[in-house]
Structures are given as C-alpha cells and as structure tokens.
Motif scaffolding. Sequence first.
Motif, short mmCIF file in Angstrom:
data_model
loop_
_atom_site.label_atom_id
_atom_site.label_comp_id
_atom_site.label_asym_id
_atom_site.label_seq_id
_atom_site.Cartn_x
_atom_site.Cartn_y
_atom_site.Cartn_z
N ARG A 1 0.86 -1.18 0.00
CA ARG A 1 0.00 0.00 0.00
C ARG A 1 0.90 1.23 0.00
O ARG A 1 1.68 1.44 0.93
CB ARG A 1 -0.89 0.01 1.24
N LEU A 2 0.81 2.05 -1.03
CA LEU A 2 1.63 3.24 -1.19
C LEU A 2 0.70 4.42 -1.45
O LEU A 2 0.02 4.47 -2.48
CB LEU A 2 2.61 3.08 -2.35
N ASN A 3 0.64 5.33 -0.48
CA ASN A 3 -0.30 6.44 -0.53
C ASN A 3 -1.71 5.87 -0.64
O ASN A 3 -2.18 5.23 0.29
CB ASN A 3 0.05 7.40 -1.67
N ALA A 4 -2.40 6.05 -1.76
CA ALA A 4 -3.76 5.54 -1.90
C ALA A 4 -3.85 4.34 -2.82
O ALA A 4 -4.94 3.91 -3.19
CB ALA A 4 -4.68 6.65 -2.42
N ASP A 5 -2.69 3.76 -3.20
CA ASP A 5 -2.66 2.70 -4.21
C ASP A 5 -2.15 1.38 -3.63
O ASP A 5 -1.30 1.37 -2.73
CB ASP A 5 -1.74 3.11 -5.37
N TRP A 6 -2.65 0.28 -4.17
CA TRP A 6 -2.09 -1.05 -3.91
C TRP A 6 -1.22 -1.44 -5.09
O TRP A 6 -1.67 -1.39 -6.25
CB TRP A 6 -3.20 -2.08 -3.70
N VAL A 7 0.04 -1.82 -4.82
CA VAL A 7 1.01 -2.13 -5.87
C VAL A 7 1.61 -3.50 -5.59
O VAL A 7 2.07 -3.76 -4.47
CB VAL A 7 2.12 -1.06 -5.93
N GLU A 8 1.62 -4.38 -6.58
CA GLU A 8 2.23 -5.70 -6.42
C GLU A 8 3.73 -5.59 -6.72
O GLU A 8 4.13 -5.00 -7.74
CB GLU A 8 1.57 -6.70 -7.37
N VAL A 9 4.56 -6.12 -5.83
CA VAL A 9 6.01 -6.04 -5.99
C VAL A 9 6.63 -7.41 -5.80
O VAL A 9 6.05 -8.29 -5.16
CB VAL A 9 6.64 -5.03 -5.00
N GLU A 10 7.84 -7.58 -6.35
CA GLU A 10 8.53 -8.86 -6.27
C GLU A 10 10.03 -8.63 -6.22
O GLU A 10 10.51 -7.49 -6.37
CB GLU A 10 8.17 -9.74 -7.47
N ALA A 11 10.78 -9.73 -6.03
CA ALA A 11 12.23 -9.64 -5.94
C ALA A 11 12.80 -8.93 -7.16
O ALA A 11 12.44 -9.22 -8.30
CB ALA A 11 12.83 -11.04 -5.83
N GLY A 12 13.68 -7.96 -6.91
CA GLY A 12 14.29 -7.17 -7.96
C GLY A 12 13.66 -5.82 -8.16
O GLY A 12 14.22 -4.97 -8.86
N ASP A 13 12.50 -5.57 -7.55
CA ASP A 13 11.85 -4.26 -7.64
C ASP A 13 12.44 -3.30 -6.61
O ASP A 13 12.88 -3.71 -5.53
CB ASP A 13 10.35 -4.37 -7.39
N PHE A 14 12.40 -2.01 -6.94
CA PHE A 14 12.85 -0.96 -6.03
C PHE A 14 11.69 0.01 -5.80
O PHE A 14 10.99 0.39 -6.74
CB PHE A 14 14.05 -0.20 -6.61
N LEU A 15 11.51 0.43 -4.54
CA LEU A 15 10.47 1.39 -4.19
C LEU A 15 11.13 2.59 -3.52
O LEU A 15 11.98 2.43 -2.64
CB LEU A 15 9.46 0.79 -3.21
N TRP A 16 10.75 3.78 -3.95
CA TRP A 16 11.10 5.01 -3.24
C TRP A 16 9.84 5.54 -2.59
O TRP A 16 8.79 5.62 -3.22
CB TRP A 16 11.66 6.06 -4.20
N LEU A 17 9.93 5.87 -1.29
CA LEU A 17 8.80 6.38 -0.53
C LEU A 17 9.18 7.73 0.06
O LEU A 17 10.12 7.82 0.86
CB LEU A 17 8.40 5.42 0.59
#
Length: 280
Positions: A230-246
């Motif tokens: 859950r990022l802000n108002a969105d649900w995002v599917e993530v997996e190994a190798g992904d990068f997230l900036w918050l």
Amino acid sequence: MSDHPTPPRYHLPDGGLPPQTQILTDRAVFTNAYAVITKGTLRDITASALPFWRDTRLWVLARPLSGFAETFSHYVMQVAPGGGSDRPETDPSAEAVLFVTGGAGRLTIAGKNHELAPGSYAYLPAGTDWRLEATGENALNFHWIRKAYEAVEGIAPPAPFVTHEDSHAPIPMPGTEGRWATTRFVDPADMAHDMHVNIVTFAPGAVIPFPETHVMEHGLYVLEGKAVYRLNADWVEVEAGDFLWLRAFCPQACYAGGPGPFRYLLYKDVNRHARLFPPR
C-alpha cells in the motif's frame, strides 16, 4: 545466526534486452509520493558507468532530484571478474553502505583486506580510504547506498566496519510472533549514525497492519519474495528485484504474498533535526 529454514536468496539483475515481441505494459510507476522501479527496467541500455571503475556497470535506482529522492542515492553495481576501483568514491562528504548479493570481492579499508561474499555488509564513513576488487569467477553484485553525512558537534563520526547478515539475528516486531522482523546492523540508539540500512523480513501472510506515516524517507529494494504494498492511496504488487522510493510521510503498509519469505533492503534517514530553510 539467521533463522530462515533455507539460506536467503538475493535477486540479481538480468540485464540484456527483452525480445521485440514483449508488450510494453509494466508495473513501473512514478508519482510525487512514491515510485516503483521494476526489475524488468534494469536492462543493458539503462546501465551507467562511473569514473575510475574498471569493467563495471551499474543501475542508478535513486539520486537526489527535485520531486524524487532527497537524502540518498542507491546503485545496483555489477563488477566483472578482475574489475573494481582504486578510487571508488570521488565525494569526500559521502558515507556509504555496501551489501553484496552475488559473487566474491575484496574490500580494502585503510590497507586492511576484507573478503566479501553474498550477505556481506560494509559501512564506510565519509572520507574513508577504500578500494574494491571482484575476485571470483563470476561478477560481483552489490548495492551501494550513499548519503552526505550530517556531522553534529560533540558527536564523533562512526567508524567503518564489515560484517555479514548471518551474524545478526532478526529482531521480531512486538506482537508479531516473529512473522515480521528486522535485521539491524547498527544500534538505533547510536547517534553517530544518520542513516540506517536494514533488512526487513516478513513470513508468508505477514502484514504491516497500519499505514505507517512518518518523517523518514525510504529506499526499498526487494531481495526475495513478493508482496502487495500500500503506497499512498494505491495497492502495488512487488517482487524480488523491484525498487520502491517512498517520500517522507507517504502512507505505507504491505501484505507478504508467499510462498517464501518477503525480504527487502531498507534505507532510511535517522537521528538528525529536520533541516530548516531561512526566511526569504
């Protein structure tokens, strides 16, 4: 020692290029509150190079940029056998964390050698004299997180150290029965450090059960597994190798999807006053 039933795995970038038949649709997204840079974007044509590094390529996942990361940069490094650098850092104000995900290397700090393997972790204070060489038969892969160190009068800067993930037992979050745990390489009460780079582990089905909303900026690289974030108002599917900036204050929570552990390398800025801008 780690309490994983099987040794942890660390994702390595694929490089190369997808076939011409692949559709363009992807999970990558860039907003003013968060960004998701998916593993499929780490291809040959998005790689970069650095001065004074031999036989090396890298992917820049975060860098100080208006409307994006403010406190840090995050590189995914890939050094061919025999490659490396005798002058890796050209900014004397930059402190760093290195975390090895594949291959073997030799890190030299002030003339002392340290052998690196997957799971090795090094903290390098600003101004450290260090060198790095890939010593194995395969490429040395590691994460390099950099930050301009914020010195505080009366507090001595931290010393360099090299350790390994297996030497640090994950610390369970209260009330989770160990389903959510953090591997910490630095004492959170040590005010000499102005950033933490930890490993967070969720068992399948574990959750962050509320929307964390806080002042710390995060960089989050998924080492293993998958989840729905859950990022802000969105649900995002993530997996190994992904990068997230918050961004600071971006609401965040997650469900770990299984079937194995969901694990990520987490950067956050800590232990310093908020910077204030002078009046205009």
